[in-house]
Design a protein around this motif. Sequence first.
Motif, PDB file in Angstrom:
ATOM      1  N   LYS A  43      44.601  42.651  64.811  1.00  0.00           N
ATOM      2  CA  LYS A  43      43.364  43.139  64.186  1.00  0.00           C
ATOM      3  C   LYS A  43      42.342  43.631  65.213  1.00  0.00           C
ATOM      4  N   ASN A  44      42.855  44.122  66.323  1.00  0.00           N
ATOM      5  CA  ASN A  44      42.008  44.748  67.340  1.00  0.00           C
ATOM      6  C   ASN A  44      42.066  46.257  67.095  1.00  0.00           C
ATOM      7  N   TYR A  45      41.277  46.694  66.143  1.00  0.00           N
ATOM      8  CA  TYR A  45      41.396  48.069  65.654  1.00  0.00           C
ATOM      9  C   TYR A  45      40.879  49.110  66.637  1.00  0.00           C
ATOM     10  N   ALA A  46      39.909  48.767  67.463  1.00  0.00           N
ATOM     11  CA  ALA A  46      39.426  49.714  68.468  1.00  0.00           C
ATOM     12  C   ALA A  46      40.532  50.005  69.487  1.00  0.00           C
ATOM     13  N   GLU A  47      41.217  48.949  69.905  1.00  0.00           N
ATOM     14  CA  GLU A  47      42.324  49.116  70.849  1.00  0.00           C
ATOM     15  C   GLU A  47      43.481  49.870  70.183  1.00  0.00           C
ATOM     16  N   ALA A  48      43.766  49.539  68.945  1.00  0.00           N
ATOM     17  CA  ALA A  48      44.829  50.245  68.213  1.00  0.00           C
ATOM     18  C   ALA A  48      44.508  51.725  68.122  1.00  0.00           C
ATOM     19  N   ASN A  49      43.262  52.041  67.809  1.00  0.00           N
ATOM     20  CA  ASN A  49      42.836  53.440  67.737  1.00  0.00           C
ATOM     21  C   ASN A  49      43.083  54.147  69.065  1.00  0.00           C
ATOM     22  N   ASN A  50      42.705  53.507  70.158  1.00  0.00           N
ATOM     23  CA  ASN A  50      42.895  54.082  71.487  1.00  0.00           C
ATOM     24  C   ASN A  50      44.378  54.367  71.751  1.00  0.00           C
ATOM     25  N   TYR A  51      45.228  53.395  71.481  1.00  0.00           N
ATOM     26  CA  TYR A  51      46.660  53.572  71.750  1.00  0.00           C
ATOM     27  C   TYR A  51      47.285  54.613  70.821  1.00  0.00           C
ATOM     28  N   LEU A  52      46.859  54.640  69.575  1.00  0.00           N
ATOM     29  CA  LEU A  52      47.402  55.636  68.649  1.00  0.00           C
ATOM     30  C   LEU A  52      46.980  57.046  69.052  1.00  0.00           C
ATOM     31  N   ILE A  53      45.757  57.198  69.500  1.00  0.00           N
ATOM     32  CA  ILE A  53      45.303  58.516  69.954  1.00  0.00           C
ATOM     33  C   ILE A  53      46.062  58.938  71.207  1.00  0.00           C
ATOM     34  N   ARG A  54      46.317  58.005  72.094  1.00  0.00           N
ATOM     35  CA  ARG A  54      47.095  58.338  73.300  1.00  0.00           C
ATOM     36  C   ARG A  54      48.519  58.767  72.917  1.00  0.00           C
ATOM     37  N   THR A  55      49.088  58.086  71.934  1.00  0.00           N
ATOM     38  CA  THR A  55      50.423  58.468  71.463  1.00  0.00           C
ATOM     39  C   THR A  55      50.375  59.857  70.838  1.00  0.00           C
ATOM     40  N   GLN A  56      49.360  60.111  70.012  1.00  0.00           N
ATOM     41  CA  GLN A  56      49.202  61.423  69.388  1.00  0.00           C
ATOM     42  C   GLN A  56      49.071  62.511  70.453  1.00  0.00           C
ATOM     43  N   ASP A  57      48.285  62.244  71.485  1.00  0.00           N
ATOM     44  CA  ASP A  57      48.102  63.229  72.556  1.00  0.00           C
ATOM     45  C   ASP A  57      49.433  63.579  73.223  1.00  0.00           C
ATOM     46  N   ILE A  58      50.251  62.577  73.445  1.00  0.00           N
ATOM     47  CA  ILE A  58      51.557  62.817  74.073  1.00  0.00           C
ATOM     48  C   ILE A  58      52.438  63.649  73.151  1.00  0.00           C
ATOM     49  N   ILE A  59      52.457  63.318  71.869  1.00  0.00           N
ATOM     50  CA  ILE A  59      53.279  64.077  70.922  1.00  0.00           C
ATOM     51  C   ILE A  59      52.809  65.527  70.865  1.00  0.00           C
TER      52      ILE A  59
END
Length: 128
Positions: A43-59
């Motif tokens: 439930k660390n949503y700020a960190e999840a957001n960061n990692y998901l955006i980094r994944t999106q950037d790579i894709i």
Amino acid sequence: MINAYQQYQQNYILSAPPEKLVVMLCEGALKFARLAKKAIEEKNYAEANNYLIRTQDIIMELNASLDMEYEISKNLRSLYNFIYQRLIEANLKKDGGVVEEIEPLLEDLKDTWQRVYIEVSGLGKNGK
């Protein structure tokens, strides 16, 4: 100031063949997706957001690098777009299940590009 290890990493990346760079991007996407899933579970949503955006950037980088002269690129574009859309959904809903759904796709991409790199570089010949 860049330390010796950072300088080594930078030189390694700058001198890597394109196929190896794609493998490294896929590894990064998989790593960040897994970290995002863990952050969602915690439930660390700020960190999840960061990692998901980094994944999106790579894709998106993988998608932008496609040479559309090849038929396989059209298939990869569809796959990258699907993964990207699912990442957006995972981020909006903070749904680790969606991340879990795309993990095997990212793993397959990484493995496929690793095989391409080995074949193109000649690393797989004669047991090397």
